[in-house]
Design an enzyme around this catalytic site. Structure first.
Site, PDB file in Angstrom:
ATOM      1  N   THR A  85      79.838 163.572  39.093  1.00  0.00           N
ATOM      2  CA  THR A  85      78.968 163.405  40.252  1.00  0.00           C
ATOM      3  C   THR A  85      77.856 164.443  40.209  1.00  0.00           C
ATOM      4  OG1 THR A  85      80.785 162.553  41.585  1.00  0.00           O
ATOM      5  CG2 THR A  85      78.867 163.378  42.775  1.00  0.00           C
ATOM      6  N   GLN A 115      81.384 153.469  36.457  1.00  0.00           N
ATOM      7  CA  GLN A 115      82.592 153.768  37.218  1.00  0.00           C
ATOM      8  C   GLN A 115      82.395 153.305  38.660  1.00  0.00           C
ATOM      9  OE1 GLN A 115      83.842 157.643  38.961  1.00  0.00           O
ATOM     10  NE2 GLN A 115      85.403 157.632  37.350  1.00  0.00           N
ATOM     11  N   HIS A 170      87.574 153.443  39.565  1.00  0.00           N
ATOM     12  CA  HIS A 170      87.946 154.811  39.932  1.00  0.00           C
ATOM     13  C   HIS A 170      89.220 154.737  40.782  1.00  0.00           C
ATOM     14  CE1 HIS A 170      87.922 158.939  40.742  1.00  0.00           C
ATOM     15  NE2 HIS A 170      86.655 159.152  41.041  1.00  0.00           N
ATOM     16  N   GLY A 203      84.425 166.531  30.581  1.00  0.00           N
ATOM     17  CA  GLY A 203      83.562 166.451  31.745  1.00  0.00           C
ATOM     18  C   GLY A 203      82.562 167.575  31.829  1.00  0.00           C
TER      19      GLY A 203
END
Length: 384
Positions: free
Chosen positions: A28, A103, A181, A334
């Site tokens: 995000t 996603q 998700h 990530g």
């Protein structure tokens, strides 16, 4: 095969051939400014990481509806303007030789009625049951409001149409597939977790009933994409956003769900290992259920059509060992992709990683478009 070579073997993922086993997980970043529509800067960001060697990129969470949104600058996929914006991203990634899945995301009870997009939707904060999550904070709201008691969803089937339409829109936007998700205490996970789901109808109670929503969401995506272009992300250890069950109930719930997913023959299941950063301390104790995620659940995925992917806290060397030993087919990274747009190439060439992440700008600059490139698309690639 030795050292890191296992990570740089191609992999068949349904009809797609991935160039390596080093993937970029959803991150995000809140750069869809002025609000929820992907822009040219987003395309540049994803292009950089595709050029940096990612075999598979999963987008940041893409919201399926305006209702169910926590952040005003997170991208969506419910209107044509967003589809067109995402098409710029998918074109950029494909030009660099990587694959990209969207996603699909709904935050459920961890939105807030004062969130700008939630207000604009004209709808309440929805969840399986009227149970508020503990903790939480909203960077864009004054004070520290915390989570609120949500409105229980009357008929969860009404939300399935939103997931299905988002899958349709993702296809139109040129994605290679979609990832559901199902992790980290968001809506799908809320249905799975007995501490968040107290329903007494056929969407709650038993393991089979609590898993029903996740399975129906996956099936809705499969109707649009086919099973071989649909994946799901799961975090059985829980913790984040105030979810987590006793160990036996956790294992029973996720073992059932994963066994049912195995029957569907979807493209992959991404299993998130336990990580303290995803397990907050609430009321003086860790919230999650620490256990060995991969050894518990990966053996349940026997369908040769379905790949097993792992996520959370891997080094390159550890990821290579897991792939070489046949424990997983690929590994998601990530936060390392934030300051290393060429992360996969750095791993391949044994080039030192940049660890100086600008955390102050991680989630954007409050929607000030002129500032959004800083800490996002301005990290330099290494010279090889």
């Amino acid at each position: 095969m030795s050292n890191l070579q296992a990570l740089f073997q191609p992999l068949k993922l349904g009809p797609i051939t991935l160039k390596n086993r080093i993937f970029m997980s959803a991150l995000t970043r809140n750069r869809a400014v002025p609000t929820n529509v992907p822009n040219d800067l987003n395309a540049e960001y994803y292009r950089q990481r595709a050029a940096g060697g990612a075999g598979l990129i999963i987008t940041e969470g893409v919201l399926i509806a305006q209702q169910g949104t926590e952040w005003q600058n997170a991208p969506g996929l419910w209107v044509q303007e967003q589809v067109k914006g995402w098409k710029k991203v998918t074109d950029a990634v494909h030009e660099e030789g990587s694959a990209i899945f969207a996603q699909l995301w709904h935050v459920g009870r961890v939105s807030h009625p004062d969130a700008p997009e939630q207000i604009a939707s004209g709808q309440p904060v929805y969840a399986p049951s009227a149970i508020s999550a503990r903790g939480g904070k909203f960077r864009f709201l004054p004070g520290e409001p915390g989570y609120v008691t949500p409105t229980a969803i009357d008929d969860p089937r009404t939300l399935l149409a939103q997931w299905k339409q988002a899958a349709v829109n993702a296809k139109e936007a040129g994605f290679d597939g979609v990832e559901i998700h199902g992790a980290n205490g968001y809506l799908v996970h809320q249905f799975l977790d007995s501490t968040a789901n107290h329903r007494t109808d056929h969407w709650g109670g038993s393991v089979q009933n609590r898993a029903r929503f996740a399975l129906e969401v996956v099936k809705a995506a499969v109707e649009i994409w086919g099973a071989d272009r649909v994946g799901i992300k799961l975090n059985p250890a829980g913790g984040y956003n105030d979810v987590g069950m006793p160990l036996k109930e956790t294992v029973d719930t996720f073992s059932y769900l994963i066994s049912e997913l195995d029957k569907l023959g979807i493209a992959y299941v991404a299993l998130v290992r336990y990580a303290e950063q995803l397990d907050p301390v609430i009321d003086g104790a860790r919230r999650g259920t620490k256990h060995d995620i991969l050894s518990t659940y990966a053996p349940l995925l026997r369908n040769p059509a379905t790949r097993v992917f792992a996520n959370s806290g891997f080094t390159g060397e550890e990821a290579a060992r897991y792939v070489e030993d046949g424990k997983v087919d690929g590994v998601f990274f990530g936060i390392l992709w934030v300051a290393n747009p060429d992360f996969a190439r750095r791993v391949e060439k044994s080039v030192a990683l940049e660890g100086n992440i600008d955390f102050a700008s991680l989630f954007g600059h409050g929607g000030v478009e002129a500032d959004e490139r800083k800490g996002y698309a301005d990290y330099p690639a290494a010279t090889f």
